[in-house]
Design an enzyme around this catalytic site. Sequence first.
Site, PDB file in Angstrom:
ATOM      1  NE  ARG A  83      -4.834 -10.311   2.130  1.00  0.00           N
ATOM      2  CZ  ARG A  83      -4.607  -9.163   1.483  1.00  0.00           C
ATOM      3  NH1 ARG A  83      -4.253  -8.078   2.148  1.00  0.00           N
ATOM      4  NH2 ARG A  83      -4.706  -9.103   0.176  1.00  0.00           N
ATOM      5  CG  LEU A 108      -8.573   1.486   8.198  1.00  0.00           C
ATOM      6  CD1 LEU A 108      -9.541   1.905   9.290  1.00  0.00           C
ATOM      7  CD2 LEU A 108      -7.610   0.421   8.705  1.00  0.00           C
ATOM      8  CD  GLU A 155     -11.212   7.333   0.760  1.00  0.00           C
ATOM      9  OE1 GLU A 155     -12.121   7.563  -0.051  1.00  0.00           O
ATOM     10  OE2 GLU A 155     -10.092   6.909   0.416  1.00  0.00           O
ATOM     11  CG  ASN A 156     -16.876   5.595   2.277  1.00  0.00           C
ATOM     12  OD1 ASN A 156     -17.305   6.681   1.925  1.00  0.00           O
ATOM     13  ND2 ASN A 156     -16.107   4.842   1.507  1.00  0.00           N
ATOM     14  NE  ARG A 191     -20.550  -0.957   1.836  1.00  0.00           N
ATOM     15  CZ  ARG A 191     -20.169  -0.757   0.580  1.00  0.00           C
ATOM     16  NH1 ARG A 191     -20.611   0.274  -0.071  1.00  0.00           N
ATOM     17  NH2 ARG A 191     -19.351  -1.602  -0.009  1.00  0.00           N
ATOM     18  N   GLY A 217     -11.586   2.551   1.406  1.00  0.00           N
ATOM     19  CA  GLY A 217     -13.036   2.308   1.491  1.00  0.00           C
ATOM     20  C   GLY A 217     -13.625   2.422   2.889  1.00  0.00           C
ATOM     21  CB  VAL A 218     -13.069   0.541   6.031  1.00  0.00           C
ATOM     22  CG1 VAL A 218     -13.560   0.611   7.462  1.00  0.00           C
ATOM     23  CG2 VAL A 218     -13.493  -0.768   5.371  1.00  0.00           C
ATOM     24  CG  HIS A 252      -2.073  -0.854   1.245  1.00  0.00           C
ATOM     25  ND1 HIS A 252      -2.588  -1.407   2.402  1.00  0.00           N
ATOM     26  CD2 HIS A 252      -2.837  -1.345   0.235  1.00  0.00           C
ATOM     27  CE1 HIS A 252      -3.612  -2.183   2.108  1.00  0.00           C
ATOM     28  NE2 HIS A 252      -3.773  -2.172   0.790  1.00  0.00           N
TER      29      HIS A 252
HETATM   30  P1  ADP Z   1      -9.642  -2.394  -1.884  1.00  0.00           P
HETATM   31  O1  ADP Z   1      -8.817  -2.749  -0.698  1.00  0.00           O
HETATM   32  O2  ADP Z   1     -10.222  -3.581  -2.592  1.00  0.00           O
HETATM   33  O3  ADP Z   1      -9.051  -1.341  -2.775  1.00  0.00           O
HETATM   34  P2  ADP Z   1     -11.449  -0.315  -0.954  1.00  0.00           P
HETATM   35  O4  ADP Z   1     -10.411   0.593  -0.418  1.00  0.00           O
HETATM   36  O5  ADP Z   1     -12.256   0.158  -2.101  1.00  0.00           O
HETATM   37  O6  ADP Z   1     -10.933  -1.763  -1.265  1.00  0.00           O
HETATM   38  O7  ADP Z   1     -12.434  -0.682   0.250  1.00  0.00           O
HETATM   39  C1  ADP Z   1     -13.505  -1.551   0.031  1.00  0.00           C
HETATM   40  C2  ADP Z   1     -14.231  -1.761   1.342  1.00  0.00           C
HETATM   41  O8  ADP Z   1     -14.666  -0.500   1.863  1.00  0.00           O
HETATM   42  C3  ADP Z   1     -15.521  -2.566   1.199  1.00  0.00           C
HETATM   43  O9  ADP Z   1     -15.298  -3.936   1.303  1.00  0.00           O
HETATM   44  C4  ADP Z   1     -16.343  -2.063   2.356  1.00  0.00           C
HETATM   45  O10 ADP Z   1     -16.081  -2.901   3.474  1.00  0.00           O
HETATM   46  C5  ADP Z   1     -15.799  -0.713   2.680  1.00  0.00           C
HETATM   47  N1  ADP Z   1     -16.768   0.359   2.457  1.00  0.00           N
HETATM   48  C6  ADP Z   1     -17.103   0.965   1.310  1.00  0.00           C
HETATM   49  N2  ADP Z   1     -18.068   1.890   1.506  1.00  0.00           N
HETATM   50  C7  ADP Z   1     -18.348   1.882   2.827  1.00  0.00           C
HETATM   51  C8  ADP Z   1     -19.245   2.595   3.667  1.00  0.00           C
HETATM   52  N3  ADP Z   1     -20.065   3.535   3.209  1.00  0.00           N
HETATM   53  N4  ADP Z   1     -19.234   2.306   4.995  1.00  0.00           N
HETATM   54  C9  ADP Z   1     -18.407   1.360   5.483  1.00  0.00           C
HETATM   55  N5  ADP Z   1     -17.549   0.655   4.739  1.00  0.00           N
HETATM   56  C10 ADP Z   1     -17.515   0.896   3.433  1.00  0.00           C
END
Ligand code: ADP
Length: 395
Positions: free
Chosen positions: A239, A207, A331-332, A282, A328-329, A178
């Site tokens: 994992r 995350l 940011e959201n 989510r 993903g996690v 990363h």
């Molecule tokens: P990758 O590691 O595959 O690049 P991402 O950084 O896109 O993945 O993260 C994907 C994960 O983010 C999803 O599996 C989900 O758990 C989480 N995610 C996406 N949107 C939300 C949200 N609104 N709230 C919580 N978790 C979220």
Amino acid sequence: MSSVLVINSGSSSFKYQLIDADSEQRLASGLVERIGEATGHATHDTDAGHWERSLEIPDHTAGFAVMLDAFREHGPSLDEHPPVAVGHRVVHGGARFFEPTLVTPLVLINIEDLSDLAPLHNPANAQGIKAAQKTFPDLPDVAVFDTAFHQTMPPDAYTYALDASLAERYRIRRYGFHGTSHKFVSEAAAQFLQRPLADLKQIVLHLGNGASVCAIDGGLSVDTSMGFTPLEGLVMGTRTGDIDPAVLLYLQRKTRIGVDDLDDLVNKQSGVLGLSGHKDMRDLSRAAEAGEPAARLALGVYLRRIKRYLGAYLAELGGVDVITFTAGVGENSVPVRAGALAGLERLGIEVDPDRNAAPNHGPRVISTDASPVTVLVVPTNEELEIARQTLQVVG
Ligand code: ADP
């Protein structure tokens, strides 16, 4: 109006983005997948729309032809936005590659030679490079390595306490992953705060499905939670993260499980999925809120592991100025950010619940004004970072 084409190639798919070299705007993005299957699939997205098609795509070079068709048919025109180079995400750079590197025949051999360390990724990344070379014979290719940013880790951070000659012979050490994201986010955090990167001690929490923490001192990675492979460290979607290696030996002795099945178990069937049946944060958060005991435990294990690393890196850095959530996690997920930093007020970390919960997509502060440590959310953009590093190399 020149551009950079960014390629992230997997074994049976690749993602691409065309990025304007001056404005850094994304002009188009797409995904070519199911390469080698009876019916392949391609999507192409621009501001003007979304397109899909299904057709047989025998190999990566054929996939590149499908991508070129999409640019021709749906724009933007590559003649009007000529790429000056192709930037490739390469997962493993070993101890050899510590910066973005122009791909020469020798560099390509070295990338393939590192396949031992990243058998799922490096051969696929090399396939993407070869397809680009065939499709754009006049364009330079630049490899941007996920491990490169962590090459500044000191030996005491990257060395496992393993027989030293064995470790050297098999290149066993911590590499970290990363890196492209940790570099992008730590620089964006400094810029957002209008503070010199060199003055900041930072912890970045990436995350996503995969997850890692990085301790960054003055812009340099000094420790990170992923190690020899992306399995080490935080609990992830599927994992285990850190686990006593004796557990794996015990399982092998007790159940005679084979190496490949064990690999599958710890990488694909464990983490929050293995604990609760939910892999997506989510779903996991909803189930935990609804009181499902397994989901609550999984979330608890996930959050405690983050805290454990925060404590470790606070100590390693001798204090921290900025903690940033991304991916993903990060940011959201409002509850994950709140839970990861709950109860750390005595360490100078104070999240403002309203700021944390406010819907917002850009870089933002979520700590209180009085918090000695600034807590941020900064969206990552690995493709843009690859484009930037590619441009640095080709001038
Ligand atoms: P990758 O590691 O595959 O690049 P991402 O950084 O896109 O993945 O993260 C994907 C994960 O983010 C999803 O599996 C989900 O758990 C989480 N995610 C996406 N949107 C939300 C949200 N609104 N709230 C919580 N978790 C979220």
